[in-house]
Scaffold this motif. Structure first.
Motif, PDB file in Angstrom:
ATOM      1  N   SER A  59      -7.281  -4.632  -4.298  1.00  0.00           N
ATOM      2  CA  SER A  59      -6.713  -3.946  -3.130  1.00  0.00           C
ATOM      3  C   SER A  59      -6.810  -2.438  -3.265  1.00  0.00           C
ATOM      4  O   SER A  59      -7.180  -1.744  -2.314  1.00  0.00           O
ATOM      5  CB  SER A  59      -5.246  -4.359  -2.932  1.00  0.00           C
ATOM      6  N   VAL A  67       0.863  -1.175   0.000  1.00  0.00           N
ATOM      7  CA  VAL A  67       0.000   0.000   0.000  1.00  0.00           C
ATOM      8  C   VAL A  67       0.906   1.234   0.000  1.00  0.00           C
ATOM      9  O   VAL A  67       1.651   1.457   0.941  1.00  0.00           O
ATOM     10  CB  VAL A  67      -0.920   0.025   1.239  1.00  0.00           C
ATOM     11  N   VAL A  94     -11.295  -3.805   3.430  1.00  0.00           N
ATOM     12  CA  VAL A  94     -10.099  -4.638   3.568  1.00  0.00           C
ATOM     13  C   VAL A  94     -10.465  -6.003   4.151  1.00  0.00           C
ATOM     14  O   VAL A  94      -9.968  -7.036   3.694  1.00  0.00           O
ATOM     15  CB  VAL A  94      -9.029  -3.920   4.419  1.00  0.00           C
ATOM     16  N   ILE A 151     -13.060   1.838   4.954  1.00  0.00           N
ATOM     17  CA  ILE A 151     -11.858   1.235   4.358  1.00  0.00           C
ATOM     18  C   ILE A 151     -11.556  -0.105   5.017  1.00  0.00           C
ATOM     19  O   ILE A 151     -11.300  -1.105   4.335  1.00  0.00           O
ATOM     20  CB  ILE A 151     -10.651   2.191   4.470  1.00  0.00           C
ATOM     21  N   GLY A 204      -0.873  -3.823   8.531  1.00  0.00           N
ATOM     22  CA  GLY A 204      -0.630  -2.394   8.385  1.00  0.00           C
ATOM     23  C   GLY A 204       0.626  -2.029   9.147  1.00  0.00           C
ATOM     24  O   GLY A 204       0.985  -2.705  10.119  1.00  0.00           O
ATOM     25  N   VAL A 248      -8.756   0.096  -0.598  1.00  0.00           N
ATOM     26  CA  VAL A 248      -8.131   1.114   0.258  1.00  0.00           C
ATOM     27  C   VAL A 248      -8.088   2.505  -0.361  1.00  0.00           C
ATOM     28  O   VAL A 248      -7.847   3.477   0.344  1.00  0.00           O
ATOM     29  CB  VAL A 248      -6.706   0.700   0.700  1.00  0.00           C
ATOM     30  N   THR A 275       1.463   4.896   0.493  1.00  0.00           N
ATOM     31  CA  THR A 275       0.787   5.919   1.278  1.00  0.00           C
ATOM     32  C   THR A 275       1.529   7.250   1.149  1.00  0.00           C
ATOM     33  O   THR A 275       2.733   7.301   1.394  1.00  0.00           O
ATOM     34  CB  THR A 275       0.756   5.494   2.760  1.00  0.00           C
TER      35      THR A 275
END
Length: 116
Positions: A99, A8, A29, A25, A47, A103, A10
């Motif tokens: 995915s 992910v 997920v 979110i 995460g 997100v 970010t």
């Protein structure tokens, strides 16, 4: 089957989602992870804390130096990851697509060089 990392991406200067947005979110997920488990491709998900929580270890001659914080200042960082076991890149890209829909952030799909 091959292992793929779905990272992910970010933005470090991005605004954090509100609590309500984050709940949506995380629901997305959870559904995605259940779908991956049902399909038999899910290996691991998690995460990550913010980059300022990192500790970097770097070899320097015979010593190992320990420093707080991220290795470099970045515009983006890995905020979370999923490892899947997929038959090929097309299948991995399918889960990467799912995915990013879940997100709302970019997902980098990368095959492992080697994996058990």
């Amino acid at each position: 089957m091959a292992h793929y990392l779905l990272s992910v991406v970010t933005p470090s200067d991005g605004e954090m989602p509100s609590e309500d947005e984050m709940n949506v979110i995380m629901g997305n997920v959870a559904k995605l992870q259940a779908d991956m488990q049902e399909a038999g491709v899910w290996v691991f998900s998690g995460g990550l804390e913010a980059p300022d929580t990192a500790t970097v270890l770097r070899r320097s001659g015979d010593d190992v130096l320990v420093t707080d914080g991220p290795f470099v200042e970045l515009k983006e960082y890995v905020g979370g990851l999923t490892i899947i076991d997929a038959p090929d890149l097309d299948a991995a890209l399918h889960w990467g697509r799912r995915s990013t829909e879940a997100v709302g952030l970019p997902i980098e799909v990368r095959p492992f060089h080697w994996a058990p």
